[in-house]
Scaffold this active site. Structure first.
Site, PDB file in Angstrom:
ATOM      1  CG  ASP A  55      -0.013  -4.080   2.776  1.00 16.40           C
ATOM      2  OD1 ASP A  55       0.340  -3.516   1.727  1.00 16.40           O
ATOM      3  OD2 ASP A  55      -0.394  -3.462   3.786  1.00 16.40           O
ATOM      4  CB  SER A  91       3.143   1.868   6.102  1.00 15.36           C
ATOM      5  OG  SER A  91       1.958   2.068   6.818  1.00 15.36           O
ATOM      6  CG  HIS A 126      -0.411   0.276   2.508  1.00 12.27           C
ATOM      7  ND1 HIS A 126      -0.119  -0.705   3.428  1.00 12.27           N
ATOM      8  CD2 HIS A 126      -0.065   1.440   3.109  1.00 12.27           C
ATOM      9  CE1 HIS A 126       0.369  -0.157   4.529  1.00 12.27           C
ATOM     10  NE2 HIS A 126       0.423   1.143   4.353  1.00 12.27           N
TER      11      HIS A 126
END
Length: 390
Positions: A147, A225, A117
Site C-alpha cells: 500500500d 491516508s 490506495h
C-alpha cells in the site's frame, strides 16, 4: 343578640397573614446577607472579570513545536480518476471521480510518499504544499502489496522540506504519537494519541498481508491516508493507512505501515518503479491444496510450507536442486519439495515465503529446509530477479 360582622373578622385575619409574610421575607434577606458575608470572609470578593489564559504546559508547548517543525513536510494530495466512457443510452459523459488524501515529502528532488490506495483509481494527481502552492505530480512507482506509492513534483528545492526519518524496530506500546494529514479535506490537521498495539496485520489491496503494522488511537479519518505518524521527536515512524471501523469513520483504532518497511522499499520505487523482490523462480501450489493433502493424510498434519509445483529452467530453484511435482514413467505422482524454512524463518504459506524473500536482495545465498519424501533436507539457493517473462 349582637350581630356578627364577618367582614371585620376577615379583615383582622388578613392583616395577621400579611405581617407573617413580611417577617418571612425579612428573615430570608437576613439569612442571604449573612451567608454572603460568610462566603466573602472565607473565599474573598467574587471576581467576575475574564481572566487571562494561564501559561501553556510543557507538553502543550512541545506539541505545538513539533507541529510547526513537521507540518511543512506534509502535503495534501488530490486525484482525478479515469473518466468513464459515454453512456451508450444517454450519450452523456460520466463525471470523473475525485479523491483526496495525504502524503509527505521524502527528499528535495520532489518525491512524495503516500498510500497506493490514495492514487489507485486516478490518472491525474496534484500536490498542495504547506505554503498552499499546488503542483501537478507524476506517478513514479507503486507497491500495491505494501500500500505504498511515490509521486514526484517539480517544486523548487527551497520549498521542499523532507520529513525526518525514524526507526520502528524499537517502538513500545504507550509511546506518544502524532498524526498530521487532511481528514475530510481539512488541511494540516493534527491529532495525537499513543501506540496502542504492535505487530498487527492488515490486508493490502492485492490480498497480501502487511505485517508488523502499528496500531494507534490517534484519530485517523478518510483523508488521513498516506500521511505521517510521528514519534515525540517528530520523526516518521509510520504511514497512516487504515482504520478499524464498521462505519468507515474513526472508532479508536488506526493502523500505520511501519517506517522500516518504507525505508526499505521507497528507494526501490524511486529507482525502478516497483519493488525488486528477490525470487527462487518457481511456481507454488495453492495453500488450500496443502490443507487438502493434510486432511487426506498425504502430508503429515504437523508440517507447513510452500510446495514447489513447477520450476523455471535455469532459475534459483532449479540450480538449487529443488524438485517439482512430477509423474514418473509408471504413472505414479510424486509431490514437489515442501519449503518449510528459509534461513531461520519458518515458512507457513505463500505470504510468509514472500515476506522472508523481501528481507533479502538479489544475489543473496539462503539456506532452505525442505520436506522431500517425508524427510527434511537442506539446500542452498542464490536468489535471482523474478523471471516474469516465463
Amino acid at each position: 343578640m349582637p350581630s356578627e360582622h364577618p367582614s371585620a373578622y376577615s379583615g383582622s385575619s388578613g392583616k395577621s397573614s400579611l405581617i407573617q409574610k413580611w417577617l418571612i421575607l425579612i428573615l430570608t434577606i437576613l439569612i442571604v446577607f449573612m451567608a454572603f458575608k460568610l462566603l466573602k470572609r472565607y473565599y474573598g470578593q467574587p471576581d467576575f472579570r475574564v481572566r487571562e489564559r494561564a501559561d501553556l504546559t510543557q507538553t502543550e508547548l512541545r506539541t505545538i513545536e513539533l507541529f510547526k517543525e513537521s507540518s511543512p513536510s506534509v502535503v495534501h494530495i488530490r486525484t482525478v480518476g479515469l473518466a468513464s466512457p459515454m453512456d451508450q443510452f444517454s450519450m452523456n459523459p460520466q463525471t470523473p471521480s475525485q479523491g483526496s488524501g495525504s502524503g509527505f515529502i521524502w527528499d528535495r528532488k520532489g518525491h512524495v510518499v503516500t498510500n497506493f490506495h490514495v492514487i489507485q483509481k486516478a490518472d491525474e494527481y496534484s500536490v498542495t504544499l504547506a505554503d498552499n502552492t499546488t503542483w501537478n505530480a507524476k506517478l513514479v512507482g507503486i507497491a500495491p502489496s505494501k500500500d505504498l506509492a511515490v509521486l514526484k513534483i517539480d517544486a523548487p528545492r527551497d520549498q521542499l522540506k523532507p520529513i525526518k526519518i525514524g526507526y520502528s524496530g524499537d517502538l513500545q506500546v504507550g509511546q506518544t504519537v502524532l498524526a498530521i494529514g487532511n481528514p475530510f479535506g481539512l488541511d494540516q490537521t493534527l491529532t495525537t494519541g499513543i501506540i496502542s498495539g504492535l505487530g498487527r496485520e492488515i490486508i493490502s489491496v492485492t490480498g497480501r498481508s502487511i505485517r508488523n503494522v502499528i496500531q494507534t488511537d490517534a484519530a485517523i479519518n478518510p483523508g488521513n491516508s498516506g500521511g505521517p505518524l510521528l514519534d515525540s521527536s517528530g520523526r516518521l515512524i509510520g504511514v497512516n493507512t487504515a482504520i478499524y471501523s464498521s462505519s468507515h469513520v474513526y472508532a479508536g483504532i488506526g493502523y500505520a505501515v511501519p517506517v522500516d518497511l518504507i525505508s526499505r522499499f521507497v528507494p526501490q520505487l524511486i529507482r525502478f518503479g516497483f519493488i525488486q523482490t528477490p525470487s527462487l523462480n518457481f511456481l507454488g501450489v495453492d495453500d488450500f491444496v496443502i490443507r487438502k493433502l493434510k486432511i487426506n493424510q498425504i502430508l503429515p498434519k504437523d508440517v507447513s510450507g510452500v510446495m514447489v509445483q513447477s520450476i523455471m529452467e535455469g532459475g534459483a530453484a532449479d540450480l538449487a536442486g529443488l524438485k517439482e511435482i512430477r509423474i514418473d514413467d509408471s504413472g505414479n505422482l510424486h509431490l514437489g519439495d515442501l519449503i518449510m524454512q528459509l534461513d531461520e524463518i519458518p515458512i507457513t504459506d505463500a505470504n510468509s515465503l514472500l515476506d522472508a524473500l523481501e528481507m533479502h536482495k538479489v544475489g543473496d545465498e539462503v539456506e532452505l529446509v525442505v520436506l522431500r519424501n517425508n524427510k527434511k533436507i537442506k539446500l542452498k539457493a542464490r536468489l535471482q530477479e523474478w523471471k516474469n517473462d516465463q
